[in-house]
Every structure is written in structure tokens, then in C-alpha cells.
Design an enzyme around this catalytic site. Sequence first.
Site, PDB file in Angstrom:
ATOM      1  N   ASP A   1      -6.382  -6.932   4.171  1.00 56.69           N
ATOM      2  CA  ASP A   1      -7.524  -6.257   3.542  1.00 56.69           C
ATOM      3  C   ASP A   1      -8.476  -7.307   2.975  1.00 56.69           C
ATOM      4  O   ASP A   1      -9.687  -7.268   3.204  1.00 56.69           O
ATOM      5  CB  ASP A   1      -7.013  -5.330   2.427  1.00 56.69           C
ATOM      6  CG  ASP A   1      -8.149  -4.628   1.699  1.00 56.69           C
ATOM      7  OD1 ASP A   1      -9.054  -4.130   2.378  1.00 56.69           O
ATOM      8  OD2 ASP A   1      -8.108  -4.586   0.456  1.00 56.69           O
TER       9      ASP A   1
ATOM     10  N   LYS B   1       3.060 -15.358   2.046  1.00 53.88           N
ATOM     11  CA  LYS B   1       3.227 -16.062   0.761  1.00 53.88           C
ATOM     12  C   LYS B   1       4.721 -16.352   0.637  1.00 53.88           C
ATOM     13  O   LYS B   1       5.394 -15.938  -0.323  1.00 53.88           O
ATOM     14  CB  LYS B   1       2.688 -15.188  -0.382  1.00 53.88           C
ATOM     15  CG  LYS B   1       2.596 -15.908  -1.721  1.00 53.88           C
ATOM     16  CD  LYS B   1       1.479 -16.943  -1.797  1.00 53.88           C
ATOM     17  CE  LYS B   1       1.551 -17.703  -3.104  1.00 53.88           C
ATOM     18  NZ  LYS B   1       0.565 -18.808  -3.173  1.00 53.88           N
TER      19      LYS B   1
ATOM     20  N   ASP C   1      -3.183 -18.231   0.228  1.00 52.51           N
ATOM     21  CA  ASP C   1      -4.226 -18.911  -0.562  1.00 52.51           C
ATOM     22  C   ASP C   1      -4.896 -19.995   0.265  1.00 52.51           C
ATOM     23  O   ASP C   1      -6.131 -20.132   0.283  1.00 52.51           O
ATOM     24  CB  ASP C   1      -3.658 -19.463  -1.882  1.00 52.51           C
ATOM     25  CG  ASP C   1      -2.376 -20.269  -1.715  1.00 52.51           C
ATOM     26  OD1 ASP C   1      -1.792 -20.274  -0.604  1.00 52.51           O
ATOM     27  OD2 ASP C   1      -1.949 -20.903  -2.700  1.00 52.51           O
TER      28      ASP C   1
ATOM     29  N   ASP D   1     -12.307  -8.977   4.792  1.00 49.30           N
ATOM     30  CA  ASP D   1     -13.636  -8.939   4.168  1.00 49.30           C
ATOM     31  C   ASP D   1     -14.244 -10.330   4.138  1.00 49.30           C
ATOM     32  O   ASP D   1     -15.439 -10.522   4.381  1.00 49.30           O
ATOM     33  CB  ASP D   1     -13.563  -8.400   2.730  1.00 49.30           C
ATOM     34  CG  ASP D   1     -13.833  -6.896   2.660  1.00 49.30           C
ATOM     35  OD1 ASP D   1     -13.579  -6.207   3.681  1.00 49.30           O
ATOM     36  OD2 ASP D   1     -14.290  -6.425   1.603  1.00 49.30           O
TER      37      ASP D   1
ATOM     38  N   TYR E   1       0.817  -1.208   0.000  1.00 48.81           N
ATOM     39  CA  TYR E   1       0.000   0.000   0.000  1.00 48.81           C
ATOM     40  C   TYR E   1       0.856   1.265   0.000  1.00 48.81           C
ATOM     41  O   TYR E   1       0.423   2.312  -0.463  1.00 48.81           O
ATOM     42  CB  TYR E   1      -0.904   0.035   1.239  1.00 48.81           C
ATOM     43  CG  TYR E   1      -2.252  -0.613   1.073  1.00 48.81           C
ATOM     44  CD1 TYR E   1      -2.371  -1.908   0.580  1.00 48.81           C
ATOM     45  CD2 TYR E   1      -3.413   0.060   1.429  1.00 48.81           C
ATOM     46  CE1 TYR E   1      -3.605  -2.509   0.448  1.00 48.81           C
ATOM     47  CE2 TYR E   1      -4.655  -0.534   1.305  1.00 48.81           C
ATOM     48  CZ  TYR E   1      -4.750  -1.820   0.815  1.00 48.81           C
ATOM     49  OH  TYR E   1      -5.977  -2.406   0.690  1.00 48.81           O
TER      50      TYR E   1
HETATM   51  C1  IPM Z   1     -10.371  -1.176   4.237  1.00 47.76           C
HETATM   52  C2  IPM Z   1     -10.645  -0.524   2.921  1.00 47.76           C
HETATM   53  C3  IPM Z   1      -9.494   0.418   2.607  1.00 47.76           C
HETATM   54  C4  IPM Z   1      -8.237  -0.403   2.512  1.00 47.76           C
HETATM   55  C5  IPM Z   1      -9.694   1.279   1.357  1.00 47.76           C
HETATM   56  C6  IPM Z   1     -10.997   2.046   1.403  1.00 47.76           C
HETATM   57  C7  IPM Z   1      -8.535   2.215   1.142  1.00 47.76           C
HETATM   58  O1  IPM Z   1     -10.832  -1.490   1.946  1.00 47.76           O
HETATM   59  O2  IPM Z   1     -10.253  -0.434   5.249  1.00 47.76           O
HETATM   60  O3  IPM Z   1     -10.315  -2.405   4.301  1.00 47.76           O
HETATM   61  O4  IPM Z   1      -7.944  -1.004   1.480  1.00 47.76           O
HETATM   62  O5  IPM Z   1      -7.505  -0.441   3.510  1.00 47.76           O
HETATM   63 MG    MG Z   2     -10.944  -3.470   2.704  1.00 44.69          MG
END
Ligand code: IPM
Ligand code: MG
Length: 362
Positions: A247, A191, A223, A251, A141
Site C-alpha cells: 500500500d 522486514k 525501509d 503510492d 489488513y
Molecule cells: C489502496 C487504498 C486502500 C488500501 C484503502 C482505500 C482501503 O489505499 O487501494 O491502496 O489501503 O488498500
Molecule cells: Mg493505498
Amino acid sequence: MSCKIAVLAGDGIGPEIMLEAERVLACLQQAFGFAVEIERDLIGGAGLDRDGVPLPESTLRLAQAADAVLLGAVGGPKWELLEPRLRPEQGLLGIRQALGLFSNLRPAILFPQLADASSLKPELVAGLDLMIVRELTGGIYFGEPRGIEGETGARRGFNTLVYSESEIERIGRSAFDIAMRRGRRLCSVDKANVLESTMLWREVMTALGADYPEVELSHMYVDNAAMQLVRAPKQFDVIVTTNMFGDILSDCAAMLTGSIGMLPSASLDRAGKGLYEPVHGSAPDIAGQGLANPLAVLLSLAMMLRYSLDQAPLADQLEAAVGVVLDSGLRTADIAGQGEAVSTSEMGQAVVAQLRRQAEQV
Ligand code: IPM
Ligand code: MG
């Protein structure tokens, strides 16, 4: 001495869920005597609209002066076509970096009342309680060089995945410390079969393990970790991983619980100062309609009380109130299934009413 909280509602559903968080803060003040001062400012698209930048200077100064920051969400279609450095997301990345918030805690907890909301079989997720510790200010990032260069038709886009030993060590310590306070099992995700940066990651994590003999450390390739998260998520207690893997995996873990609308997060610096935000985004498609679930921001507030403000009893009260409200059957649209849904403010007010009842018993 009162606690200073910077409130940055941001975009989309940010302002409407933050209204409920402020109601809860007012209730904690009136009913529980919690001394708190709130100051508000803009971030993301809202910052762009006022000041032309996603992280206005006044916002950064406010956040730096506060004991903790509560953030709603950033982003929306209105700002999507701006050049990268002006996107609302840069406000979020900028404040993480400026405040040195390197340790991102993303719990995935399945509330027993919501077992049916998960897309996995109830027996796979019942009682799920895992914590992802994501490195937040390094890795691909932020790595340099980065960019897009060359002539149209022959351009190259590139980013750099880089971790220093000290960056790995500090996120590692943060994760081991959290594992010590939980189930004492830590899985480091990398990884290391392909990427040198994560070969080093694995080496440093392994060496750190010697300082934490009570924590059972394991390693997994990313993975496989993605597969294991949907195959048998309860095998995990704490996962520690890089910025980008975290990240993605967070999710995935969030959805195991059925609703991303329920999940809080904390981003901490070395001293424990933090920024707290719901995991869900700005959800522009439902913004302004009273459909959003305010529980993720309320649970983020509970994390703030616990991790940055030294108010664990108040955090317990708030989490208990959320539990009672869920027990009573109240659901916003995202967790209602076929059932009837209440609005954002009805949900917020129910939590406040329950907190008042609890205050009478203290
Ligand atoms: C998160 C989001 C952010 C990230 C984006 C909005 C920059 O997806 O907080 O997980 O990738 O960190
Ligand atoms: Mg995110």
C-alpha cells in the site's frame, strides 16, 4: 460469446471518469467488433446512501457473475465519521476479500511525454517501468484479533500481522510468473530483521526461487526499499511485498511517474478473474468539475482486456491511442504543469477519436 463487465463507478470522481471508460467500451464495440455487455451497480459511499452498506449484496452478486470488474474509486468526507465497518473503504476491502483477489498489480510507468511531471530528476526516472505485486487479502489488513478495547483513557488498539505459508507461496508464484514475462528480476520486500511473519515470508520466497531459476531473486528491507525507490528507482523490475508495505510503496512509486492520475491497477484471483481500478482515489476536492484525468481508468481497462478478457490486441490499441493523445500535447490539469488543461471528457473523447482512426487502419 460476449464479455460481461461489471462497472462500479463508486464515489467522488469515479462516475465522471467511468463515463469516459464506457465511451471507450462503446467505441471498442462499434469500431472493433468487441462483444461486451456492461452492467452497473453501486459501491462505497454510493452503496451506503442507497442501501446503508458500502458493499450492497446486488453489487457483490453482479461482480461474482461478471468476467471482470471495472471500479472507479470509493470514499469521501461525507462518510468519514461513520463507524469503521460502515466506511466506504470497507466496500473495497470487502469485494477484494469476497472475490479472493489476492494479487494486486500496480505498475509504475513513466510515459516519456510526461518526464517533466516527476518530482525526481528526469534522468533518474526516464524509461521507468516497474511493477509492484502487492498481497491484497491477508496480512495486517485482515489479521485477527483486531480491535479497540478497554476503558476510555486506558484503551488499547491492536491489529495482527499474520501470513501463512500458503498465502506467501501463492503471491510469490504470482510475482515470479509476472517477472518471467518481464525483465526476470524480482525483489521481495519485507522486514525480516524484526517481524517473524516476514521472516517466514523471506524463507518461503527463497524456497520458491528454486522453481524459477531464470528469475534473479533479491530481498530488501522495506525501509531501504522506500529509500531506493526515490534514490534509484530504475534498479527494480518487479517488487513483491505484503499488503501494508505494498500500500505504502505503491503510492511512493506512483508519484515517481509524476501523476497518480495516470496509473492503472489490477487485482487478480487464482483463475485470472480480476478487478481493475485506477490507483488514484476518489479525489472529492475536484469531483464533479471535469478536472479529473480519465487516463488511469482507461489504462485499467487496457489491463483488463489483457489480463482477464484475452484481448491483448485491443489492449495494445487502447494503450497506443493514449500514447498518441499524449503526443498531441493534450493534458488534464494534473499533468498540465504551467500549460493549458483540457477537461475529463475532452481527454476521453480524444482517445475515442484516435481509436476510431486506428480502427480504420486495421
Ligand atoms: C489502496 C487504498 C486502500 C488500501 C484503502 C482505500 C482501503 O489505499 O487501494 O491502496 O489501503 O488498500
Ligand atoms: Mg493505498
